[in-house]
Design a protein around this motif. Sequence first.
Motif, short mmCIF file in Angstrom:
data_model
loop_
_atom_site.label_atom_id
_atom_site.label_comp_id
_atom_site.label_asym_id
_atom_site.label_seq_id
_atom_site.Cartn_x
_atom_site.Cartn_y
_atom_site.Cartn_z
N ALA A 29 -66.31 41.50 77.02
CA ALA A 29 -64.87 41.69 77.23
C ALA A 29 -64.14 41.98 75.93
CB ALA A 29 -64.28 40.46 77.91
N SER A 30 -63.01 42.63 76.05
CA SER A 30 -62.09 42.83 74.93
C SER A 30 -60.88 41.94 75.16
CB SER A 30 -61.68 44.30 74.82
OG SER A 30 -61.24 44.80 76.07
N PHE A 31 -60.64 41.02 74.22
CA PHE A 31 -59.56 40.03 74.33
C PHE A 31 -58.33 40.50 73.55
CE2 PHE A 31 -63.17 37.65 75.61
CZ PHE A 31 -62.75 36.48 76.23
N TYR A 32 -57.17 40.19 74.10
CA TYR A 32 -55.90 40.52 73.46
C TYR A 32 -55.14 39.22 73.23
CZ TYR A 32 -51.54 43.21 72.65
OH TYR A 32 -50.41 43.78 72.11
N GLN A 33 -54.99 38.81 71.97
CA GLN A 33 -54.28 37.57 71.66
C GLN A 33 -52.78 37.82 71.59
OE1 GLN A 33 -54.96 35.82 67.81
NE2 GLN A 33 -53.55 34.13 68.22
N ILE A 34 -52.05 37.05 72.37
CA ILE A 34 -50.58 37.17 72.40
C ILE A 34 -49.95 35.88 71.88
CG2 ILE A 34 -48.55 37.37 73.90
CD1 ILE A 34 -50.17 39.14 75.74
N TYR A 35 -49.00 36.06 70.99
CA TYR A 35 -48.17 34.95 70.54
C TYR A 35 -46.89 35.03 71.37
CZ TYR A 35 -46.87 31.42 67.16
OH TYR A 35 -46.54 30.23 66.56
N PRO A 36 -46.79 34.27 72.47
CA PRO A 36 -45.75 34.49 73.48
C PRO A 36 -44.32 34.53 72.95
CG PRO A 36 -47.40 33.00 74.34
CD PRO A 36 -47.71 33.19 72.89
N GLN A 37 -44.00 33.68 71.99
CA GLN A 37 -42.61 33.60 71.56
C GLN A 37 -42.16 34.81 70.75
OE1 GLN A 37 -44.17 30.00 69.98
NE2 GLN A 37 -42.83 30.11 68.21
N THR A 38 -43.10 35.71 70.40
CA THR A 38 -42.71 36.92 69.69
C THR A 38 -43.18 38.18 70.40
OG1 THR A 38 -44.65 36.61 68.27
CG2 THR A 38 -42.53 35.93 67.38
N PHE A 39 -43.45 38.10 71.70
CA PHE A 39 -43.95 39.26 72.42
C PHE A 39 -42.83 40.05 73.10
CE2 PHE A 39 -46.78 41.41 75.59
CZ PHE A 39 -47.59 42.05 74.67
N LEU A 40 -42.09 39.39 73.98
CA LEU A 40 -40.95 40.05 74.62
C LEU A 40 -40.02 39.00 75.22
CD1 LEU A 40 -39.63 42.78 75.38
CD2 LEU A 40 -40.81 42.62 77.58
N ASP A 41 -38.75 39.11 74.92
CA ASP A 41 -37.72 38.20 75.42
C ASP A 41 -37.04 38.84 76.62
OD1 ASP A 41 -35.63 36.44 75.83
OD2 ASP A 41 -34.55 36.98 73.99
N THR A 42 -37.17 38.21 77.80
CA THR A 42 -36.51 38.73 79.00
C THR A 42 -35.34 37.86 79.43
OG1 THR A 42 -37.94 37.51 80.56
CG2 THR A 42 -38.71 39.67 79.81
N GLY A 43 -35.03 36.84 78.65
CA GLY A 43 -33.93 35.96 79.02
C GLY A 43 -34.27 35.10 80.21
N VAL A 44 -35.41 34.44 80.14
CA VAL A 44 -35.92 33.68 81.27
C VAL A 44 -34.97 32.58 81.71
CG1 VAL A 44 -37.21 32.00 79.89
CG2 VAL A 44 -38.02 32.59 82.18
N ASN A 45 -34.12 32.09 80.80
CA ASN A 45 -33.18 31.02 81.14
C ASN A 45 -31.76 31.52 81.35
OD1 ASN A 45 -35.04 28.76 80.99
ND2 ASN A 45 -35.10 29.12 78.79
N GLY A 46 -31.64 32.80 81.70
CA GLY A 46 -30.33 33.33 82.03
C GLY A 46 -29.78 34.29 81.01
N GLU A 47 -30.12 34.10 79.75
CA GLU A 47 -29.68 35.01 78.71
C GLU A 47 -30.73 35.06 77.60
OE1 GLU A 47 -26.04 33.70 77.01
OE2 GLU A 47 -26.83 31.75 76.39
N LYS A 48 -30.77 36.20 76.93
CA LYS A 48 -31.75 36.36 75.86
C LYS A 48 -31.36 35.50 74.67
CE LYS A 48 -33.31 40.90 77.35
NZ LYS A 48 -33.60 42.30 76.98
N GLU A 49 -32.36 34.86 74.09
CA GLU A 49 -32.10 33.96 72.97
C GLU A 49 -33.03 34.21 71.79
OE1 GLU A 49 -32.54 30.04 74.55
OE2 GLU A 49 -34.52 30.42 75.39
N GLY A 50 -33.66 35.40 71.77
CA GLY A 50 -34.52 35.75 70.65
C GLY A 50 -35.86 35.03 70.66
N PHE A 51 -36.30 34.67 71.86
CA PHE A 51 -37.53 33.89 72.02
C PHE A 51 -38.32 34.49 73.18
CE2 PHE A 51 -40.19 30.22 72.79
CZ PHE A 51 -40.29 29.61 71.55
N GLY A 52 -39.56 34.89 72.93
CA GLY A 52 -40.37 35.51 73.98
C GLY A 52 -40.70 34.55 75.10
#
Length: 618
Positions: A29-52
């Motif tokens: 397999a080819s693995f892709y390591q993601i550091y979630p807090q710097t990948f993409l901010d969608t505003g999961v808690n209602g508004e974007k806060e600069g945190f993936g």
Amino acid sequence: MKQVIVLITFLIVLSGNFPCEAKEWYETASFYQIYPQTFLDTGVNGEKEGFGDLRGIQQKLDYIEGLGFECIWLTPIFKTSYRSFGYDIVDYKEVDSRFGTNQDLKNLIDAVHAKGMKIILDFVPNHCSSDNEFFNKSINAVEDYDDWFLWTNVTNYKDEDEKPKPSNWQRIGGPPGSAWNNIEEKPERGFFYAQFSEHMPDFNLRNENVTKYLESVMKFWLDLSIDGFRIDAISHGFEALPNEEGIYPDEDVNPAENNTSNFNHLIHTHTQDQPELFDLIYSWRKFLDDYQVEKNGEARIIMTESYSSNDVIKKYYLSADGKHEGAHLPFNFQMINKIKANSNATDFVDMVTDWLDNVVPPGKVTNWVIGNHDQERVATRFGIERVDILNTLVTMLPGTSVTYYGEEIGMEDSCAEYAETKDDPATKCDTQSTIRTSDAWHRAPMAWDNSTNGGFSSAKPWMPASDKFATVNVKAQEGVDKSHLEIHRQLLHLRKEKAFKESDKFDIKTLNTNSFAFIRELDDKNEKSYFVIINFGGSAETVDIKSKFPDLPDTITVEITGGVSEYAKDEQIYIGEEFELKKFESIVAFYNSSMNLIVSKILFMFFIIICVIVNLNF
């Protein structure tokens, strides 16, 4: 009937199509390591806060799948104190609210599986957050929790400030100092051990209640359909026991390191790779294997992080008597430990052959990684001109490949100001020490396009984006011939070919001072085999390939090139004589089986004639 069997056997031998034992998904397999807090901010808690967040990862699954990755590895996403990038865990069974919810993770897992990919989580068994309920109970000596961590009132050493400590054991992260800490409000509890930070006390993994709890954590996420775990800092899991008087042994001074503030000033024979560690790994492997049997599914895996010596890493794979299976994939950090910007071809060849010949047991799987969240990015460490050739090496070697997010586009480390670092241990250092010790620079936001903050977030990111995101980003490279991104995509898709999934022969050799090459060859002469050539040096080199690989045909056909190579796909290269490799050039080529087919047909006709002569009836 005998004649038919003879003929079938002959045809199988002639074609080379022997039955092949099916491989488990992780083996190639080819693995892709993601550091979630710097990948993409969608505003999961209602508004974007600069945190993936997790929804950001799910939103980019088409991108990940399209590149050809087969498994995603997420660094910690559990409830945290935010003092050490999520490795200080408050609750192991709850997704931190800044990333989303447990349901968001379940949605991501299902979406990953729907695309035929796998996903694994970071698992941190060595330590937790000082805010974890178990540590609070241990501080207060609550029954059954008082020895979940290492506590002692016995002191036998004085630090540089003449303060008594249990031993000379050092802290790894942040400012130099003792790994022994005390709670001012609870002097009666004495000292607790925390090798990485006073905010991350080490578990006592000799306590069966602790290991049972950690096993329950794995089961909790396995039941949510996770495919395995990368086990963090496992080499630090156990420490030497105190003697009968309760005294912990001091570690010897390393004569090769005079800087007393350097972690390597001591030889860590009492705080790393203790014998019990391997038994724990073997027990976790059995737990996962039993889970697989119970669920009647594919392998759930463990990948172990350890920068230990090769003779130690070998134990991570398998017990010395061969009776106990260990980690599916002990991380191979040879490229990180041994390869430098001034390395030559011999360094590369020795690194690969030493690992394959002396570390990986027969029948076990290797892996290759050139970067991660704890290391300078490839473009920063080696130069942007070497990105393609190193990605070629990692993806074309046998076994599993691991790519850190952003390496596919040649991202460089962020150049954040001192005040902007969010690495708690580093902020306790002086300005210059922070530059040396902080891992934050390697964890900058993913550069998706040239919009604000590289398209990561419209809010101020928790860590500044790279100052080159305007030109080094996904959108600028997508669909662009010879871009880092498209070369990486081609490499990952080529990995899915039979020669890379089932190759029967691997051989690597030096060609010149900075040039080396290797083959991925199949016994089946009807299939393509591949030849990879790399010049790591900053100047052109003349190479004589046939003198090192005499069995290769005189002509090979280009599949993928990197660096400054001017060869085009499907262009033929004559290697029957010396030719020149450009600086920083990589070539992946195949050699066709056309001549082998002609020879096969001639041999087959010859066999038919012999059969007729001896009066075999077909």
